[in-house]
Each structure stands twice: as C-alpha cells, then as structure tokens.
Design an enzyme around this catalytic site. Sequence first.
Site, short mmCIF file in Angstrom:
data_model
loop_
_atom_site.label_atom_id
_atom_site.label_comp_id
_atom_site.label_asym_id
_atom_site.label_seq_id
_atom_site.Cartn_x
_atom_site.Cartn_y
_atom_site.Cartn_z
N HIS A 1 0.84 -1.38 -0.08
CA HIS A 1 0.08 -0.08 -0.02
C HIS A 1 0.71 1.29 -0.09
CE1 HIS A 1 -3.62 2.52 0.75
NE2 HIS A 1 -2.81 3.26 1.64
N HIS B 1 3.92 12.33 2.10
CA HIS B 1 3.98 11.20 2.30
C HIS B 1 5.27 10.71 2.23
CE1 HIS B 1 -0.54 10.43 1.86
NE2 HIS B 1 -0.34 11.18 1.05
N HIS C 1 -1.53 4.69 -2.07
CA HIS C 1 -1.42 5.76 -0.85
C HIS C 1 -1.48 7.15 -1.36
CE1 HIS C 1 -1.14 6.55 3.15
NE2 HIS C 1 -0.04 6.85 3.06
N VAL C 2 -0.38 7.47 -2.42
CA VAL C 2 0.00 8.70 -2.55
C VAL C 2 -0.96 9.65 -3.61
CG1 VAL C 2 2.00 10.30 -3.49
CG2 VAL C 2 2.23 8.52 -1.90
N HIS C 3 -1.89 8.62 -4.44
CA HIS C 3 -2.70 9.19 -5.44
C HIS C 3 -2.07 10.15 -6.38
CE1 HIS C 3 -6.45 8.43 -2.89
NE2 HIS C 3 -5.40 7.90 -2.23
#
Length: 204
Positions: A104, A114, A141-143
């Site tokens: 993830h 992040h 997670h970071v998009h």
Amino acid sequence: MRKLRYLDLSGAGFTGMIPYQLGNLSDLDILSLDVTYLHRMATPHLASKSSSPLWYAVRRTPAHIIVLSSYSPDVKYTHQWRWVRGELKRVEREKTSWLIVIMHVPIYNSNVKHYTEGESMRTVFENWFVKAKVDFIFAGHVHAYERSYRISNIHYNISRGDRYPAPDKSAPVYVTVVYEDFDGDPVGCDYDNNICLYLLSNMH
C-alpha cells in the site's frame, strides 16, 4: 447536500434498508456500506503458507507476485517478516521472469506529505528485494503516478555521506499507481450509466 455524489458509511455499522429520502435530498450516485475487503474477498494466503490474509503470494507464469501489508508489523521476527524471508527463498528465478511486490505505502515517493512513510518497510525489506532482484514494486497511497529508475538505499551510512538512494541494477523499479483522478472521483466512473469502478487493492 445536493452536491453530494459519494457517501461512505462503511464504518458506521449501518444495517437495514437505505432510506429513500437520501436519494431525494441529493444527487447521490454511490452509497458505500462496505465492510473491510477481508469479509468480501478471500485472499490465497493459506496456499502460500502465510499466517495472515494480509500478506500472501500468487504464482502466475511467468510472474511471482508477493503482496505485503504496510500496516502490519514487519520488524525482525514478526509473522510478516518471517513469511517474506521464507517466500523469497521459494522464488525460482530461472523459472520466474517477473518478481513483483505489491504494497500500500510506497517505499519511495516525492510527495512531501507522504515522504518516508514507507521507511520502516524499506529498512527491513529493501536489502532482500535487491538480493532477490525484484523487478517492480507497485504501491498506492499517494494518489499520484510516479516511476523510479532502479535505485536502492542499502548502503545507507550517514557518517560516510551515503544517505541517498543510488542507481542499482539489481534494485526494483518503484511504481506508485494513481487511484483517483484530479476531481477526487473514483477511477472509471460513468455517472450517466451508474457504473463506477474501484481498484480491488483499496489503495485509498
């Protein structure tokens, strides 16, 4: 309320019928009452001798895919640590063209919010990933989409000045995948036809 498009009640413990008034008060297209994916989708953890459905491996010729849990303990001698050590020993590189790891939280990313969130996993597993010559590590997670060169930070030694990742031909390529578009909508939504696609990896 009229602008509400997506409502997530998965953590509310809501049961029973959905009130029809909800549709009259908003332009709601998506109502999520989901429970955790572990209750919706079985993972093949037992087949890969894992003690938890949160980490497991899948072998699909010519790929050996290892899925890890960013939010489970991974330090030395934990269940996940022991399993990863054993699973990497089971990889037969002469029969495996692609060794892929999925997690993830990315080990490397350039997002200031992040940055270094994957550091604990990096310090535990990166040496093994380089030694096993993992080809790709995919994370979310970071998009935001990012892809690295083959780099590693296994020679980290701040007293010598070696504190940054360096090119390493044995290291993986790190790929951070995009989960949402810039408007914050789930991937692949067609609101006209009430169709919405989500990534099964639940990367949000």
